[in-house]
Design an enzyme around this catalytic site. Structure first.
Site, PDB file in Angstrom:
ATOM      1  N   LEU B 163       0.837  -1.195   0.000  1.00 56.89           N
ATOM      2  CA  LEU B 163       0.000   0.000   0.000  1.00 56.89           C
ATOM      3  C   LEU B 163       0.877   1.252   0.000  1.00 56.89           C
ATOM      4  CD1 LEU B 163      -2.872   1.269   0.317  1.00 56.89           C
ATOM      5  CD2 LEU B 163      -2.561   1.105   2.786  1.00 56.89           C
ATOM      6  N   PRO B 166       6.469   6.027  -1.566  1.00 63.26           N
ATOM      7  CA  PRO B 166       7.363   7.077  -1.060  1.00 63.26           C
ATOM      8  C   PRO B 166       6.594   8.365  -0.766  1.00 63.26           C
ATOM      9  CG  PRO B 166       8.368   5.963  -2.941  1.00 63.26           C
ATOM     10  CD  PRO B 166       6.978   5.411  -2.804  1.00 63.26           C
ATOM     11  N   ASN B 277      -7.792  -3.556   9.364  1.00 65.38           N
ATOM     12  CA  ASN B 277      -8.473  -3.680  10.662  1.00 65.38           C
ATOM     13  C   ASN B 277      -7.953  -4.909  11.386  1.00 65.38           C
ATOM     14  OD1 ASN B 277     -10.089  -1.425  10.588  1.00 65.38           O
ATOM     15  ND2 ASN B 277     -11.796  -2.474   9.582  1.00 65.38           N
ATOM     16  N   GLY B 279      -5.241  -6.503  10.526  1.00 68.13           N
ATOM     17  CA  GLY B 279      -3.791  -6.334  10.612  1.00 68.13           C
ATOM     18  C   GLY B 279      -3.403  -5.596  11.881  1.00 68.13           C
ATOM     19  N   GLU B 401       1.182  -0.135   9.694  1.00 70.80           N
ATOM     20  CA  GLU B 401      -0.245  -0.471   9.589  1.00 70.80           C
ATOM     21  C   GLU B 401      -1.063   0.736  10.049  1.00 70.80           C
ATOM     22  OE1 GLU B 401      -1.439  -4.390   9.926  1.00 70.80           O
ATOM     23  OE2 GLU B 401       0.459  -5.024   9.047  1.00 70.80           O
ATOM     24  N   GLU B 405      -0.681   8.111  15.246  1.00 68.60           N
ATOM     25  CA  GLU B 405      -1.425   9.356  15.027  1.00 68.60           C
ATOM     26  C   GLU B 405      -2.611   9.080  14.102  1.00 68.60           C
ATOM     27  OE1 GLU B 405       1.992   9.134  14.763  1.00 68.60           O
ATOM     28  OE2 GLU B 405       2.194   9.940  16.788  1.00 68.60           O
TER      29      GLU B 405
HETATM   30  C1  LIG Z   1       9.643  -1.930   8.886  1.00 65.67           C
HETATM   31  C2  LIG Z   1       8.465  -1.440   8.123  1.00 65.67           C
HETATM   32  C3  LIG Z   1       7.680  -2.325   7.434  1.00 65.67           C
HETATM   33  C4  LIG Z   1       6.598  -1.877   6.692  1.00 65.67           C
HETATM   34  N1  LIG Z   1       5.864  -2.781   5.978  1.00 65.67           N
HETATM   35  C5  LIG Z   1       4.903  -2.327   5.136  1.00 65.67           C
HETATM   36  C6  LIG Z   1       4.222  -3.231   4.261  1.00 65.67           C
HETATM   37  O1  LIG Z   1       4.460  -4.440   4.296  1.00 65.67           O
HETATM   38  N2  LIG Z   1       3.311  -2.729   3.404  1.00 65.67           N
HETATM   39  C7  LIG Z   1       3.019  -1.408   3.345  1.00 65.67           C
HETATM   40  O2  LIG Z   1       2.172  -1.011   2.543  1.00 65.67           O
HETATM   41  N3  LIG Z   1       3.636  -0.512   4.157  1.00 65.67           N
HETATM   42  C8  LIG Z   1       4.583  -0.948   5.043  1.00 65.67           C
HETATM   43  N4  LIG Z   1       5.241  -0.046   5.859  1.00 65.67           N
HETATM   44  C9  LIG Z   1       4.946   1.357   5.735  1.00 65.67           C
HETATM   45  C10 LIG Z   1       4.206   1.947   6.913  1.00 65.67           C
HETATM   46  O3  LIG Z   1       2.858   1.562   6.893  1.00 65.67           O
HETATM   47  C11 LIG Z   1       4.377   3.467   6.850  1.00 65.67           C
HETATM   48  O4  LIG Z   1       5.723   3.739   7.207  1.00 65.67           O
HETATM   49  C12 LIG Z   1       3.424   4.214   7.737  1.00 65.67           C
HETATM   50  O5  LIG Z   1       2.116   4.121   7.241  1.00 65.67           O
HETATM   51  C13 LIG Z   1       3.793   5.677   7.877  1.00 65.67           C
HETATM   52  O6  LIG Z   1       4.004   6.286   6.633  1.00 65.67           O
HETATM   53  P1  LIG Z   1       5.346   7.151   6.376  1.00 65.67           P
HETATM   54  O7  LIG Z   1       6.506   6.297   6.774  1.00 65.67           O
HETATM   55  O8  LIG Z   1       5.304   7.639   4.994  1.00 65.67           O
HETATM   56  O9  LIG Z   1       5.269   8.333   7.400  1.00 65.67           O
HETATM   57  P2  LIG Z   1       4.510   9.737   7.228  1.00 65.67           P
HETATM   58  O10 LIG Z   1       3.158   9.500   6.705  1.00 65.67           O
HETATM   59  O11 LIG Z   1       5.423  10.657   6.515  1.00 65.67           O
HETATM   60  O12 LIG Z   1       4.372  10.186   8.736  1.00 65.67           O
HETATM   61  C14 LIG Z   1       5.427  10.827   9.460  1.00 65.67           C
HETATM   62  C15 LIG Z   1       4.858  11.335  10.784  1.00 65.67           C
HETATM   63  O13 LIG Z   1       3.843  12.326  10.535  1.00 65.67           O
HETATM   64  C16 LIG Z   1       2.641  11.953  11.174  1.00 65.67           C
HETATM   65  N5  LIG Z   1       1.500  12.392  10.367  1.00 65.67           N
HETATM   66  C17 LIG Z   1       1.269  12.175   9.064  1.00 65.67           C
HETATM   67  N6  LIG Z   1       0.108  12.714   8.686  1.00 65.67           N
HETATM   68  C18 LIG Z   1      -0.436  13.280   9.797  1.00 65.67           C
HETATM   69  C19 LIG Z   1      -1.641  14.005  10.075  1.00 65.67           C
HETATM   70  N7  LIG Z   1      -2.523  14.240   9.118  1.00 65.67           N
HETATM   71  N8  LIG Z   1      -1.843  14.434  11.328  1.00 65.67           N
HETATM   72  C20 LIG Z   1      -0.948  14.213  12.286  1.00 65.67           C
HETATM   73  N9  LIG Z   1       0.205  13.547  12.098  1.00 65.67           N
HETATM   74  C21 LIG Z   1       0.451  13.088  10.865  1.00 65.67           C
HETATM   75  C22 LIG Z   1       2.719  10.471  11.282  1.00 65.67           C
HETATM   76  O14 LIG Z   1       1.865   9.989  12.288  1.00 65.67           O
HETATM   77  C23 LIG Z   1       4.172  10.252  11.576  1.00 65.67           C
HETATM   78  O15 LIG Z   1       4.420  10.439  12.956  1.00 65.67           O
HETATM   79  C24 LIG Z   1       6.303  -0.500   6.661  1.00 65.67           C
HETATM   80  C25 LIG Z   1       7.080   0.400   7.377  1.00 65.67           C
HETATM   81  C26 LIG Z   1       8.152  -0.058   8.120  1.00 65.67           C
HETATM   82  C27 LIG Z   1       8.980   0.940   8.857  1.00 65.67           C
END
Ligand SMILES: Cc1cc2nc3c(=O)[nH]c(=O)nc-3n(C[C@H](O)[C@H](O)[C@H](O)COP(=O)(O)OP(=O)(O)OC[C@H]3O[C@@H](n4cnc5c(N)ncnc54)[C@H](O)[C@@H]3O)c2cc1C
Ligand SMILES: Cc1cc2nc3c(=O)[nH]c(=O)nc-3n(C[C@H](O)[C@H](O)[C@H](O)COP(=O)(O)OP(=O)(O)OC[C@H]3O[C@@H](n4cnc5c(N)ncnc54)[C@H](O)[C@@H]3O)c2cc1C
Lengths: 258, 418
Positions: B163, B166, B277, B279, B401, B405
């Site tokens: 899902l 970058p 959900n 997950g 997942e 926040e």
């Molecule tokens: C080890 C690992 C495994 C993963 N495995 C998977 C996988 O198998 N499949 C998959 O699809 N994804 C996977 N992910 C991705 C993971 O779901 C995302 O990292 C996560 O959803 C957060 O997205 P981001 O890293 O882009 O952070 P960002 O969205 O950039 O968030 C950065 C910070 O800003 C905060 N933030 C963002 N928007 C808001 C808002 N509107 N209000 C307040 N605060 C906000 C966030 O809570 C966070 O603290 C994995 C991540 C990791 C680290």
């Protein structure tokens, strides 16, 4: 060669091997209340062996086997029977009794079950890890006047016979015995399988028959009286010695072994 | 209580009054009794105890002795996973006709908690694999089920959930990977970030945009390793979750047969969220197991370690700390199990309950593990001890997942919408 076997496996519910044993306040027995219990490990090996024999016959298309597990004791022993059913046993027999059952009593109960079920092979653990009696299998063989192969580390089934490798003091001994016979398991016989999740669910639907000691007409009165149960003496902490002379002196004058 | 609130609402101006009524009703809703028959039913209870003791035995024997080695060497234990799949761990809540175990979410939660006491990272990967299998089982066609699920439930093949991108993490609904239909194929372009199992998995469940902007334009596809145009980024170097690889999944004119669309066009985001959900309950359960194991380790340590001529366990601070840890773990566990039972019952408000349970349990369990590390003193900081692994593994549960926040967003949205 065609074999159609019924294998009876005796299983006992005992305090789990990983639990630290505590003597009860009265000093009459080991504390069993609120303590984790599981199947006697040697009986797990016995159950595994029976299932392996069954699967071996089916795979080689040389026969069939029915695996019947039996346990004597209070209602709780049904948990142990379910575990054996989940591993792959076909059906279970629970002989209900809330009394203390000593090895001779259990051997007599098993004899009654053997007379009802007419198995070709009865598998027991060489001992149960709670009271370590190492008697039930031998007594059952005596009562039935059947051959016995105890402390088995390898079993090969032939036609109406089996070859068993036994762990004896001097090494291993290989014997051949006619069936029906009694087999008791040693640690190295096999590694018991995990029951799979679907088999745990299916085990609920397998037949579990309930009998009572009274129905079998067996006298289970204890023949031995337990006078006292006590913890082993606490191990004394080690002492460091300064020199060889010091050591010799201590061995002579404190330990008095020289 | 309700009479008091009604008085307050009557006095407020009309607009405010409406807001007050809807907000209070949602808050009231969170306090309404939940049907927990599944939790207390005797028959289920016996069964769940057996499932739990199998999972714990597997964790103790197959995971725990290897956890530190897998962490240190970044080893993905495919053989041990397959051994677990023989027992049913590959498709816990997938139907039985395709090799699943057909268990409930509550059963599943209990199993994941028990497994993660042995290795949290490995269990978390199993949970993602299970989520993918469930999505195909629930929303896939019969052909897709029969084709993919037997090899997934046996873990002959591994699955990944794709899902995040970058440019679309928390804002997953804004994802930009495109899928354009060309004859009998869809052509996918874009890249997915942070994909657990990426590169090692054989089956990728990918969300891509087939329609306009926003969640409604997203569709779900099954993409196999080896499809033309699918490639992977470098293996990420991570703080924890080292027993499973994380890689970017890159699609350059990647050709996916049209029959690999899961459900219908535009259903993808809904499928992805429904998967999540469960997950979130799974990830929360993995945190419970990590915290449980950390408490067990702390109890052992404080009984053995002596300072000031007595075991650490004799200090009241140690005792009270342990009590707080156990209390916090229990509250997390109750929330997770309630949300799991609600998933099983198809409760309409399940999303916010899962979000609250995930938020609470992953934050609280991280704190418990940190407290355990603290009770270990300097030894907790050493890699010879296990608690540091649990700390690093469970840290990411507060991020993925949906970040915690985002969990607050999901919960408050339910409170504020009328
Ligand atoms: C080890 C690992 C495994 C993963 N495995 C998977 C996988 O198998 N499949 C998959 O699809 N994804 C996977 N992910 C991705 C993971 O779901 C995302 O990292 C996560 O959803 C957060 O997205 P981001 O890293 O882009 O952070 P960002 O969205 O950039 O968030 C950065 C910070 O800003 C905060 N933030 C963002 N928007 C808001 C808002 N509107 N209000 C307040 N605060 C906000 C966030 O809570 C966070 O603290 C994995 C991540 C990791 C680290
Ligand atoms: C990376 C690292 C670098 C270090 N570098 C140095 C160094 O350069 N030089 C050096 O001398 N030392 C160094 N240390 C050692 C460090 O100072 C000790 O680890 C620290 O003082 C704690 O001691 P301990 O590890 O023996 O834990 P313990 O004393 O066993 O404490 C374990 C836990 O019990 C608690 N506790 C202990 N006694 C009580 C009490 N009476 N009441 C309530 N709670 C109690 C502690 O607070 C702690 O939570 C280092 C440690 C690490 C991890």
């Amino acid at each position: 060669m065609s074999n159609n076997l019924r294998i009876l496996v005796a299983t006992k519910r005992v305090i789990d091997y990983a639990v630290k044993i505590r003597v009860n306040a009265a000093g009459t027995a080991v504390e069993t209340a609120n303590v984790k219990h599981s199947m006697n490990p040697f009986d797990e090996i016995g159950t595994e062996q029976a299932i392996q024999i069954k699967e071996g016959l089916e795979k080689a298309k040389t026969g069939k086997a029915e695996v019947v597990v039996v346990s004597c004791g209070p209602a709780k022993v049904q948990e142990t029977l379910r575990t054996a059913l989940a591993m792959g046993a076909d059906r279970a027999i629970h002989v209900e009794s809330n009394d203390e059952l000593q090895p001779l009593a259990v051997a007599k109960v098993l004899k009654a079950i053997v007379e009802k079920e007419k198995p070709d092979l009865v598998i027991l653990g060489k001992q149960a890890i709670d009271d370590d009696s190492n008697q039930t299998g031998q007594m059952l063989a005596g009562l039935l006047n059947w051959p016995q192969a105890t402390f088995a580390s390898k079993v090969e089934l032939g036609e109406k016979a089996m070859t068993v490798t036994r762990e004896v003091d001097g090494g291993v001994e290989t014997i051949k015995t006619a069936l029906p016979a009694i087999l008791t398991t040693d640690l190295r016989l096999n590694t018991p399988r995990y029951a799979s999740l679907p088999n745990i669910m299916k085990a609920k639907k397998k037949p579990l028959a309930k009998l009572t000691v009274a129905e079998l007409g067996v006298d289970v009165k204890p023949r031995l009286e337990i006078l006292k149960v006590a913890e082993p003496a606490k191990r004394q902490g080690g002492k460091m010695v300064e020199s060889v002379d010091d050591l010799v002196d201590k061995l002579k004058n404190e330990a008095k072994v020289l | 209580m309700s009479a008091l609130l009604n008085i307050a609402a009557r006095r407020a101006p009309a607009g405010l009054r409406r807001a007050a009524t809807s907000a209070t009703s949602q808050i009231r809703h969170y306090s309404s009794p939940i049907d927990l028959r599944a939790v207390v039913n005797r028959r289920f209870l016996d069964e769940q105890k057996e499932l739990q003791s199998l999972a714990r035995a597997f964790a103790d024997n197959e995971f725990a002795p290897k956890m530190q080695e897998w962490d240190e060497n970044q080893h993905f234990p495919a053989d041990v996973l397959r051994k677990g799949a023989e027992l049913g761990f590959g498709g816990l809540y997938t139907r039985e006709d395709v090799g699943g175990a057909g268990l409930t979410r509550l059963d599943t939660s209990i199993i994941f908690e028990a497994l993660s006491t042995g290795c949290t990272s490995t269990t978390a990967y199993i949970s993602i694999h299970n989520m993918c299998a469930w999505m195909i089982d629930s929303f896939g066609s019969e052909e897709q089920r029969q084709k993919y699920l037997p090899r997934l439930t046996s873990m002959e093949q591994f699955a990944s959930y794709c899902l995040t991108e970058p440019g679309a993490g928390s804002d997953a609904g804004g994802l930009s990977t495109t899928a354009v239909k060309k004859g009998s194929h869809y052509v996918l372009n874009g890249s997915k970030a942070f994909i657990s199992g990426g590169g090692s998995s054989d089956v990728y469940v990918i969300m891509a945009r087939t329609g306009g902007p926003g969640p409604k334009g997203i569709s779900c596809f099954i993409v196999e390793k080896g499809f033309k145009g699918l490639s992977f980024g470098k293996k990420e170097n991570k703080l924890g979750w080292n027993s499973q690889p994380t890689r970017a999944v890159i699609m350059e004119d990647c050709e996916v047969p049209a029959e690999n669309l899961v459900g219908v066009e535009g259903q993808g985001f809904s499928i992805a969220m429904k998967g999540l959900n469960g997950g979130r309950i799974n990830i929360g359960s993995c945190s419970l197991g990590a915290a449980q194991a950390s408490i067990e380790a702390a109890v052992e340590h404080v009984k053995v370690r002596k300072q000031f001529n007595q075991p650490l366990a004799h200090f009241q601070n140690t005792q009270f700390k342990l009590a707080d840890m156990a209390t916090s773990l229990l509250s997390s566990r109750l929330m997770i199990r309630q949300a799991a039972a609600m998933l099983d019952q198809g409760h309409p408000d399940v999303a916010s309950y899962c979000a609250m349970a995930k938020l609470h349990s992953t934050d609280e369990c991280f704190k418990i593990i940190d407290d355990s590390l603290q009770l270990h003193g300097g030894y907790g900081y050493l890699k010879d001890y296990k608690v540091n692994v649990f700390l690093r593994d469970a840290r990411v549960h507060r991020i993925l997942e949906g970040t915690n926040e985002v969990m607050r967003m999901v919960t408050s949205r339910a409170m504020l919408t009328e």
